[in-house]
Design a protein around this motif. Structure first.
Motif, PDB file in Angstrom:
ATOM      1  N   ILE A 270       0.831  -1.206   0.000  1.00 14.08           N
ATOM      2  CA  ILE A 270       0.000   0.000   0.000  1.00 14.08           C
ATOM      3  C   ILE A 270       0.864   1.254   0.000  1.00 14.08           C
ATOM      4  O   ILE A 270       0.603   2.220  -0.727  1.00 14.08           O
ATOM      5  N   ILE A 271       1.927   1.250   0.816  1.00 16.39           N
ATOM      6  CA  ILE A 271       2.809   2.415   0.895  1.00 16.39           C
ATOM      7  C   ILE A 271       3.482   2.668  -0.458  1.00 16.39           C
ATOM      8  O   ILE A 271       3.506   3.803  -0.956  1.00 16.39           O
ATOM      9  N   MET A 272       4.023   1.617  -1.060  1.00 21.73           N
ATOM     10  CA  MET A 272       4.726   1.806  -2.336  1.00 21.73           C
ATOM     11  C   MET A 272       3.763   2.181  -3.452  1.00 21.73           C
ATOM     12  O   MET A 272       4.125   2.913  -4.369  1.00 21.73           O
ATOM     13  N   THR A 273       2.533   1.701  -3.381  1.00 25.45           N
ATOM     14  CA  THR A 273       1.520   2.106  -4.360  1.00 25.45           C
ATOM     15  C   THR A 273       1.173   3.579  -4.162  1.00 25.45           C
ATOM     16  O   THR A 273       1.022   4.334  -5.134  1.00 25.45           O
ATOM     17  N   SER A 274       1.044   4.008  -2.899  1.00 23.70           N
ATOM     18  CA  SER A 274       0.723   5.409  -2.612  1.00 23.70           C
ATOM     19  C   SER A 274       1.800   6.347  -3.135  1.00 23.70           C
ATOM     20  O   SER A 274       1.507   7.431  -3.633  1.00 23.70           O
ATOM     21  N   PHE A 275       3.060   5.936  -3.027  1.00 31.68           N
ATOM     22  CA  PHE A 275       4.158   6.764  -3.493  1.00 31.68           C
ATOM     23  C   PHE A 275       4.500   6.510  -4.961  1.00 31.68           C
ATOM     24  O   PHE A 275       5.424   7.137  -5.490  1.00 31.68           O
ATOM     25  N   ALA A 276       3.765   5.580  -5.600  1.00 28.38           N
ATOM     26  CA  ALA A 276       4.005   5.251  -7.012  1.00 28.38           C
ATOM     27  C   ALA A 276       5.473   4.902  -7.253  1.00 28.38           C
ATOM     28  O   ALA A 276       6.105   5.394  -8.197  1.00 28.38           O
ATOM     29  N   VAL A 277       6.044   4.033  -6.395  1.00 25.55           N
ATOM     30  CA  VAL A 277       7.442   3.641  -6.536  1.00 25.55           C
ATOM     31  C   VAL A 277       7.599   2.800  -7.803  1.00 25.55           C
ATOM     32  O   VAL A 277       6.872   1.824  -7.985  1.00 25.55           O
ATOM     33  N   PRO A 278       8.517   3.165  -8.693  1.00 27.39           N
ATOM     34  CA  PRO A 278       8.742   2.346  -9.891  1.00 27.39           C
ATOM     35  C   PRO A 278       9.043   0.903  -9.517  1.00 27.39           C
ATOM     36  O   PRO A 278       9.753   0.640  -8.545  1.00 27.39           O
ATOM     37  N   ARG A 279       8.491  -0.020 -10.288  1.00 27.23           N
ATOM     38  CA  ARG A 279       8.611  -1.445  -9.955  1.00 27.23           C
ATOM     39  C   ARG A 279      10.067  -1.882  -9.785  1.00 27.23           C
ATOM     40  O   ARG A 279      10.399  -2.638  -8.880  1.00 27.23           O
ATOM     41  N   ALA A 280      10.940  -1.378 -10.669  1.00 27.91           N
ATOM     42  CA  ALA A 280      12.342  -1.795 -10.618  1.00 27.91           C
ATOM     43  C   ALA A 280      13.058  -1.290  -9.379  1.00 27.91           C
ATOM     44  O   ALA A 280      14.072  -1.866  -8.970  1.00 27.91           O
ATOM     45  N   ASP A 281      12.565  -0.220  -8.769  1.00 24.11           N
ATOM     46  CA  ASP A 281      13.224   0.360  -7.597  1.00 24.11           C
ATOM     47  C   ASP A 281      12.637  -0.141  -6.279  1.00 24.11           C
ATOM     48  O   ASP A 281      13.120   0.233  -5.210  1.00 24.11           O
ATOM     49  N   GLN A 282      11.605  -0.966  -6.342  1.00 22.45           N
ATOM     50  CA  GLN A 282      10.969  -1.433  -5.114  1.00 22.45           C
ATOM     51  C   GLN A 282      11.882  -2.343  -4.305  1.00 22.45           C
ATOM     52  O   GLN A 282      11.751  -2.439  -3.087  1.00 22.45           O
ATOM     53  N   GLN A 283      12.832  -3.020  -4.985  1.00 22.19           N
ATOM     54  CA  GLN A 283      13.736  -3.909  -4.263  1.00 22.19           C
ATOM     55  C   GLN A 283      14.565  -3.152  -3.236  1.00 22.19           C
ATOM     56  O   GLN A 283      14.764  -3.618  -2.114  1.00 22.19           O
ATOM     57  N   LYS A 284      15.062  -1.970  -3.627  1.00 23.20           N
ATOM     58  CA  LYS A 284      15.895  -1.187  -2.703  1.00 23.20           C
ATOM     59  C   LYS A 284      15.079  -0.737  -1.497  1.00 23.20           C
ATOM     60  O   LYS A 284      15.562  -0.758  -0.362  1.00 23.20           O
ATOM     61  N   VAL A 285      13.828  -0.334  -1.740  1.00 28.44           N
ATOM     62  CA  VAL A 285      12.962   0.083  -0.643  1.00 28.44           C
ATOM     63  C   VAL A 285      12.734  -1.084   0.321  1.00 28.44           C
ATOM     64  O   VAL A 285      12.794  -0.934   1.541  1.00 28.44           O
ATOM     65  N   LEU A 286      12.475  -2.262  -0.228  1.00 28.58           N
ATOM     66  CA  LEU A 286      12.217  -3.431   0.611  1.00 28.58           C
ATOM     67  C   LEU A 286      13.454  -3.827   1.412  1.00 28.58           C
ATOM     68  O   LEU A 286      13.349  -4.170   2.594  1.00 28.58           O
ATOM     69  N   LEU A 287      14.625  -3.788   0.773  1.00 25.31           N
ATOM     70  CA  LEU A 287      15.847  -4.155   1.497  1.00 25.31           C
ATOM     71  C   LEU A 287      16.110  -3.162   2.624  1.00 25.31           C
ATOM     72  O   LEU A 287      16.514  -3.555   3.729  1.00 25.31           O
ATOM     73  N   PHE A 288      15.881  -1.869   2.369  1.00 27.00           N
ATOM     74  CA  PHE A 288      16.018  -0.889   3.439  1.00 27.00           C
ATOM     75  C   PHE A 288      15.054  -1.215   4.580  1.00 27.00           C
ATOM     76  O   PHE A 288      15.427  -1.159   5.757  1.00 27.00           O
ATOM     77  N   GLY A 289      13.806  -1.555   4.227  1.00 25.59           N
ATOM     78  CA  GLY A 289      12.827  -1.897   5.256  1.00 25.59           C
ATOM     79  C   GLY A 289      13.268  -3.082   6.087  1.00 25.59           C
ATOM     80  O   GLY A 289      13.095  -3.097   7.311  1.00 25.59           O
TER      81      GLY A 289
END
Length: 395
Positions: free
Chosen positions: A88-107
């Motif tokens: 939901i958070i990444m959809t709200s921020f419209a995070v590009p699909r290819a960059d979602q991995q970095k966000v998840l690893l940070f999380g």
């Protein structure tokens, strides 16, 4: 049985090594993992966690091994539930699909650091104050009750207080610049949405820790087992996100299963607190003779509840409908974003969207009512139809 300093050192080195490997060989270069890649690495991380648990059982004994597996399964189930909020958070921020991995690893890294702090704090409190068992038990019972309250997935907000403060204090931009955290706009250095989404996920990680740490302390008070079960449940979460992305919405009864598990562990903690009681106003500070729940029984209950709720979700008509809803949402977004010059492609997308909406109209009224109550979804579908009407009128 407490782990030796050597066991702690080797375990920490292994976990840090796995995180570093994940970043260098998978996350540093932005890309969207294939289903095969996600499945292979998810299986590898689960295999590592199981192998570690077998090692614990061989070296530390059956009790330690059972405690580890009970904690690992519980934390893994809770981490899957957390993926809903990440989505939901990444959809709200419209995070590009290819960059979602970095966000998840940070999380994952932030969550591991935060939970490690909570683990050692919880262990210190439990060793000093037996009444903390009552507090942890009540936290889990309240959390279980909150999970049973009806709520829409659309209600989760990424705009938490930390994000609002960051936007108020620092210049920000709504445009992404690859996976950079900062960029330059009109000669000024500004925050990108990539940094804000990491802040949002970091904030939710802290809230998740307040639920998950009491849960695992309800299964074992061995700090080494608590830490390793938590750490290995988080490793591989990034790959699992891409593997079950299409199934997340379909697990409609997972929340009920997790509520049952947390409630069960809460009761287990309360019983243990009564057995170890030294609170003056309860039984005059004396121990209360109660039947405690064994770790072996806890493991059976946890696995059984998860199996039933996942099977019920996958077999239910509403669960199957979630796939169609997710596809309709995806095609509506794709139709609004695709180049208007590619008329043929846009028509294929819109035809698929109409077919999915037709399937949804065949659902029983109680399900259609749920769909109509999802305002963001209905607004998205209306915008797609309005855009198609405009295009058709121009043609």
């Amino acid at each position: 049985m407490d782990a030796s300093p050597l066991a702690w050192a080797l375990t920490l080195a292994g976990i840090v090594g796995l995180l570093a490997f994940d970043f260098v060989f998978h996350v540093r270069k932005a890309h969207v993992p294939t289903l095969r890649e996600a499945a292979s690495w998810s299986a590898l991380y689960v295999g590592i966690a199981i192998a570690f648990g077998v090692g614990v059982m061989v070296i530390g004994g059956t009790t330690m091994g059972t405690e580890y597996f009970a904690g690992y399964v519980t934390e893994k189930a809770l981490s899957v539930d957390n993926l809903f909020v990440f989505l939901i958070i990444m959809t709200s921020f419209a995070v590009p699909r290819a960059d979602q991995q970095k966000v998840l690893l940070f999380g994952i890294v932030f969550s591991l650091i935060a939970r490690t702090g909570f683990i050692f704090l919880g262990a210190a409190l439990l060793n000093s104050f037996a009444w903390v068992f009552y507090v942890f038990g009540l936290i889990l019972l309240i959390t279980a009750g909150n999970m049973l309250r009806p709520s829409s997935s659309e209600s989760e907000s990424s705009d938490n207080i930390v994000v609002r403060v960051a936007r108020r204090l620092f210049p920000t931009t709504s445009e992404y610049d690859g996976d950079r955290l900062f960029t330059v706009v009109d000669g000024r250095r500004v925050l990108t949405p990539m940094l804000l989404v990491m802040v949002a996920i970091g904030g939710t990680d802290i809230l998740f820790a307040l639920d998950s740490i009491p849960a695992i302390f309800g299964l074992t008070q061995n700090t080494f087992i608590v830490f390793t079960a938590t750490a290995f449940s988080l490793l591989g979460l990034r790959q699992l996100y891409f593997l079950i992305d299409g199934l997340l919405d379909r697990l409609v009864y997972l929340g009920y299963g997790l509520a049952a598990i947390l409630g069960f562990i809460g009761v287990k903690l309360i019983l243990h607190a009564l057995h170890e009681n030294n609170v003056p106003f309860i039984n005059d500070g004396e121990h209360v003779e109660v039947t405690e729940i064994s770790t072996g029984l806890s493991l059976v209950v946890i696995i059984g509840v998860l199996a039933v709720t996942v099977a019920a979700s996958l077999l239910s008509r509403w669960g199957r409908a979630q796939n169609t809803i997710a596809a309709a949402r995806r095609h509506a977004k794709e139709y609004l974003e695709v180049e208007k010059t590619d008329t043929a492609h846009r028509e294929r997308i819109f035809a698929a969207l109409c077919a999915e909406e037709a399937q949804l109209k065949l659902l029983p009224e109680k399900y259609r009512r749920r769909i109509r109550e999802e305002e963001q979804l209905m607004g998205l579908l209306r915008r797609a139809h309005d855009a198609h009407a405009v295009e058709t009128a121009r043609a």
